[in-house]
Design a protein around this motif. Sequence first.
Motif, mmCIF file in Angstrom:
data_model
loop_
_atom_site.group_PDB
_atom_site.id
_atom_site.type_symbol
_atom_site.label_atom_id
_atom_site.label_comp_id
_atom_site.label_asym_id
_atom_site.label_seq_id
_atom_site.Cartn_x
_atom_site.Cartn_y
_atom_site.Cartn_z
ATOM 1 N N LYS A 146 0.827 -1.210 0.000
ATOM 2 C CA LYS A 146 0.000 0.000 0.000
ATOM 3 C C LYS A 146 0.867 1.269 0.000
ATOM 4 C CE LYS A 146 -3.935 -0.841 2.372
ATOM 5 N NZ LYS A 146 -4.785 -0.851 3.582
ATOM 6 N N HIS A 149 4.403 1.752 -3.857
ATOM 7 C CA HIS A 149 3.758 1.227 -5.066
ATOM 8 C C HIS A 149 4.747 0.605 -6.053
ATOM 9 C CE1 HIS A 149 0.018 2.798 -3.644
ATOM 10 N NE2 HIS A 149 0.508 4.014 -3.543
ATOM 11 N N HIS A 150 6.042 0.936 -5.886
ATOM 12 C CA HIS A 150 7.043 0.404 -6.817
ATOM 13 C C HIS A 150 7.492 -1.014 -6.446
ATOM 14 C CE1 HIS A 150 9.292 2.127 -3.470
ATOM 15 N NE2 HIS A 150 10.313 1.366 -3.819
#
Length: 201
Positions: A146, A149-150
Amino acid sequence: MKPPIQVGITGGIGSGKSLVCKIFQCLGVPVYDADRHAKELMTTDGILVSEIKKEFGVLSYNEDGSLNRSYLAGTVFNDSARLKTLNSLVHPRVGLNYQQWVAHQVNHPYVLKEAALLFESGSHQLLDKVIVVHAPESLRVQRVLKRDHHRTADQILAIIKNQMPEEVKLKRADFMIQNDETILLIPQVIALHQHFISMHS
């Protein structure tokens, strides 16, 4: 004047140790973020910079003097021996910086040192007490997905695998803060805060 009690705080990725540290800070407790200082010292500490260049080559730094993170990460991420070498250069300099910082906190009953690799670096040996922030692995993976994001779930599990097993950390800890969303965090922090203050008085 009594020097402050030195308390370490650690926990695996996604355990929520930074959140716990923020609660301690709200109570007026000085917190030393070892990971943030490590990143800083890798570009500002002349001794450390020259040691990294000597060991990993001049490509470790960009032309503007900033750290070439992708190069360094590519060099050490899948090579535990190289990672160990890098940590063996960084940790002593962070340790020295931390001691200088503690010397300026004499008017506080206790201080916190937040570090992901507190046990692995051996720096826990110089502290009075250690808190481990604990959460189940599946919840930690969800949290990091969460937040970052990468990253993929596999990458997060690889990081967890590189860290000391949770059960070993818990055995070594003096205190445990449970952050699995079944118990409120703030009362746990306040109870420890009062305990450390009474230890110092």
